[in-house]
Design a protein around this motif. Structure first.
Motif, mmCIF file in Angstrom:
data_model
loop_
_atom_site.group_PDB
_atom_site.id
_atom_site.type_symbol
_atom_site.label_atom_id
_atom_site.label_comp_id
_atom_site.label_asym_id
_atom_site.label_seq_id
_atom_site.Cartn_x
_atom_site.Cartn_y
_atom_site.Cartn_z
ATOM 1 N N GLN A 18 0.833 -1.206 0.000
ATOM 2 C CA GLN A 18 0.000 0.000 0.000
ATOM 3 C C GLN A 18 0.869 1.256 0.000
ATOM 4 O OE1 GLN A 18 -2.353 -0.933 3.472
ATOM 5 N NE2 GLN A 18 -4.095 -1.602 2.243
ATOM 6 N N GLU A 19 1.962 1.218 0.755
ATOM 7 C CA GLU A 19 2.886 2.360 0.776
ATOM 8 C C GLU A 19 3.535 2.533 -0.590
ATOM 9 O OE1 GLU A 19 5.111 5.640 2.002
ATOM 10 O OE2 GLU A 19 3.280 4.744 2.788
ATOM 11 N N ALA A 20 3.961 1.424 -1.198
ATOM 12 C CA ALA A 20 4.566 1.499 -2.534
ATOM 13 C C ALA A 20 3.563 2.037 -3.549
ATOM 14 C CB ALA A 20 5.066 0.117 -2.959
ATOM 15 N N ARG A 21 2.317 1.634 -3.403
ATOM 16 C CA ARG A 21 1.265 2.131 -4.300
ATOM 17 C C ARG A 21 1.077 3.643 -4.125
ATOM 18 N NH1 ARG A 21 -5.062 0.586 -3.836
ATOM 19 N NH2 ARG A 21 -5.796 1.964 -5.462
ATOM 20 N N ARG A 22 1.090 4.082 -2.871
ATOM 21 C CA ARG A 22 0.943 5.514 -2.599
ATOM 22 C C ARG A 22 2.089 6.297 -3.221
ATOM 23 N NH1 ARG A 22 3.044 9.159 0.288
ATOM 24 N NH2 ARG A 22 4.403 7.779 1.461
ATOM 25 N N VAL A 23 3.321 5.809 -3.017
ATOM 26 C CA VAL A 23 4.502 6.485 -3.555
ATOM 27 C C VAL A 23 4.449 6.490 -5.082
ATOM 28 C CG1 VAL A 23 7.019 6.297 -3.795
ATOM 29 C CG2 VAL A 23 5.958 6.064 -1.544
ATOM 30 N N THR A 24 4.058 5.349 -5.662
ATOM 31 C CA THR A 24 3.950 5.266 -7.118
ATOM 32 C C THR A 24 2.903 6.236 -7.640
ATOM 33 O OG1 THR A 24 4.627 2.946 -7.080
ATOM 34 C CG2 THR A 24 3.479 3.696 -9.042
ATOM 35 N N GLY A 25 1.797 6.357 -6.937
ATOM 36 C CA GLY A 25 0.758 7.312 -7.322
ATOM 37 C C GLY A 25 1.271 8.744 -7.283
ATOM 38 N N GLU A 26 2.022 9.064 -6.225
ATOM 39 C CA GLU A 26 2.591 10.414 -6.120
ATOM 40 C C GLU A 26 3.588 10.671 -7.245
ATOM 41 O OE1 GLU A 26 4.225 10.662 -2.189
ATOM 42 O OE2 GLU A 26 2.255 10.817 -1.240
ATOM 43 N N ARG A 27 4.418 9.675 -7.538
ATOM 44 C CA ARG A 27 5.393 9.830 -8.633
ATOM 45 C C ARG A 27 4.676 9.981 -9.968
ATOM 46 N NH1 ARG A 27 9.726 5.204 -6.871
ATOM 47 N NH2 ARG A 27 10.682 6.371 -5.170
ATOM 48 N N SER A 28 3.608 9.219 -10.133
ATOM 49 C CA SER A 28 2.836 9.306 -11.374
ATOM 50 C C SER A 28 2.241 10.700 -11.539
ATOM 51 C CB SER A 28 1.725 8.255 -11.369
ATOM 52 O OG SER A 28 0.907 8.381 -12.501
ATOM 53 N N GLN A 29 1.709 11.247 -10.446
ATOM 54 C CA GLN A 29 1.160 12.602 -10.499
ATOM 55 C C GLN A 29 2.248 13.621 -10.824
ATOM 56 O OE1 GLN A 29 -0.795 13.075 -6.723
ATOM 57 N NE2 GLN A 29 -2.706 12.166 -7.433
ATOM 58 N N ALA A 30 3.419 13.449 -10.209
ATOM 59 C CA ALA A 30 4.528 14.371 -10.464
ATOM 60 C C ALA A 30 4.985 14.260 -11.917
ATOM 61 C CB ALA A 30 5.695 14.080 -9.515
ATOM 62 N N THR A 31 5.050 13.029 -12.413
ATOM 63 C CA THR A 31 5.447 12.826 -13.810
ATOM 64 C C THR A 31 4.427 13.435 -14.754
ATOM 65 O OG1 THR A 31 6.621 10.789 -13.229
ATOM 66 C CG2 THR A 31 6.023 11.072 -15.544
ATOM 67 N N THR A 32 3.151 13.231 -14.454
ATOM 68 C CA THR A 32 2.084 13.811 -15.280
ATOM 69 C C THR A 32 2.173 15.328 -15.279
ATOM 70 O OG1 THR A 32 0.643 11.925 -14.842
ATOM 71 C CG2 THR A 32 -0.428 13.938 -15.581
ATOM 72 N N ALA A 33 2.426 15.919 -14.121
ATOM 73 C CA ALA A 33 2.559 17.377 -14.022
ATOM 74 C C ALA A 33 3.774 17.859 -14.820
ATOM 75 C CB ALA A 33 2.668 17.804 -12.564
ATOM 76 N N ALA A 34 4.885 17.120 -14.744
ATOM 77 C CA ALA A 34 6.092 17.508 -15.478
ATOM 78 C C ALA A 34 5.857 17.412 -16.987
ATOM 79 C CB ALA A 34 7.267 16.622 -15.065
ATOM 80 N N ILE A 35 5.173 16.361 -17.422
ATOM 81 C CA ILE A 35 4.860 16.204 -18.845
ATOM 82 C C ILE A 35 3.939 17.331 -19.307
ATOM 83 C CG2 ILE A 35 3.623 14.763 -20.515
ATOM 84 C CD1 ILE A 35 4.735 12.325 -18.971
ATOM 85 N N ALA A 36 2.944 17.650 -18.502
ATOM 86 C CA ALA A 36 2.026 18.743 -18.850
ATOM 87 C C ALA A 36 2.783 20.057 -18.954
ATOM 88 C CB ALA A 36 0.903 18.836 -17.822
ATOM 89 N N ALA A 37 3.693 20.311 -18.023
ATOM 90 C CA ALA A 37 4.480 21.555 -18.059
ATOM 91 C C ALA A 37 5.365 21.579 -19.301
ATOM 92 C CB ALA A 37 5.328 21.676 -16.791
ATOM 93 N N ALA A 38 5.980 20.440 -19.634
ATOM 94 C CA ALA A 38 6.831 20.378 -20.823
ATOM 95 C C ALA A 38 6.008 20.609 -22.085
ATOM 96 C CB ALA A 38 7.549 19.027 -20.892
ATOM 97 N N LEU A 39 4.800 20.029 -22.142
ATOM 98 C CA LEU A 39 3.934 20.238 -23.302
ATOM 99 C C LEU A 39 3.489 21.695 -23.406
ATOM 100 C CD1 LEU A 39 1.766 16.981 -23.247
ATOM 101 C CD2 LEU A 39 3.539 17.600 -24.906
ATOM 102 N N ASP A 40 3.167 22.306 -22.262
ATOM 103 C CA ASP A 40 2.796 23.732 -22.260
ATOM 104 C C ASP A 40 3.949 24.584 -22.774
ATOM 105 O OD1 ASP A 40 0.254 23.255 -21.326
ATOM 106 O OD2 ASP A 40 0.720 23.762 -19.223
ATOM 107 N N SER A 41 5.150 24.286 -22.306
ATOM 108 C CA SER A 41 6.326 25.038 -22.732
ATOM 109 C C SER A 41 6.560 24.850 -24.223
ATOM 110 C CB SER A 41 7.550 24.570 -21.937
ATOM 111 O OG SER A 41 8.710 25.202 -22.398
ATOM 112 N N ALA A 42 6.438 23.615 -24.691
ATOM 113 C CA ALA A 42 6.625 23.349 -26.126
ATOM 114 C C ALA A 42 5.554 24.069 -26.939
ATOM 115 C CB ALA A 42 6.588 21.845 -26.385
ATOM 116 N N ALA A 43 4.334 24.088 -26.454
ATOM 117 C CA ALA A 43 3.249 24.777 -27.165
ATOM 118 C C ALA A 43 3.529 26.272 -27.243
ATOM 119 C CB ALA A 43 1.915 24.516 -26.470
#
Length: 128
Positions: free
Chosen positions: A81-106
């Motif tokens: 459950q802890e690993a799942r929580r950490v993975t979820g947080e990392r996934s959110q951070a990765t999604t946010a970073a990808i969104a920021a990179a796409l915004d910058s590229a746009a």
């Protein structure tokens, strides 16, 4: 309250149980009787009380091992459950970073498009 007659170690006992639990109680009694029979086969006639105590200790040992395994499974589950929580947080951070990179590229694409459009209109293209 229901009643069940069970045979353990050659003796019959009348036991009370909750309604609907008769079959379960009969199964438990049969298991205990079988354990005592196996012990008698292995150790001979060493006394009814001693056989019953040995069977009870074997059951207690199995219960102890099962309890320990449940605790291990609970610990594993907590870790997962802890690993799942950490993975979820990392996934959110990765999604946010990808969104920021796409915004910058746009934004860069829009700037380049503006520059190219200005050049097509005959205006001077900026240097650099």
């Amino acid at each position: 309250m229901a009643h069940v007659s069970v045979t353990i170690n050659g003796r019959q006992y009348r036991m009370a149980c909750d309604d609907g639990q008769e079959h379960h109680l009969a199964r438990l009694a049969h298991d205990l009787d079988q354990r005592i029979t196996r012990l008698r086969t292995n150790f001979g006639e060493i006394g009814d009380m001693r056989l019953t105590v040995m069977a009870a200790l074997l059951i207690a040992d199995e219960l102890s091992e099962s309890t320990q395994r449940v605790r291990q499974f609970e610990d594993e589950l907590t870790g997962l459950q802890e690993a799942r929580r950490v993975t979820g947080e990392r996934s959110q951070a990765t999604t946010a970073a990808i969104a920021a990179a796409l915004d910058s590229a746009a934004e860069r694409i829009e700037r380049v498009t503006r520059v190219l459009n200005q050049g097509a209109d005959g205006h001077e293209l900026p240097a650099g």
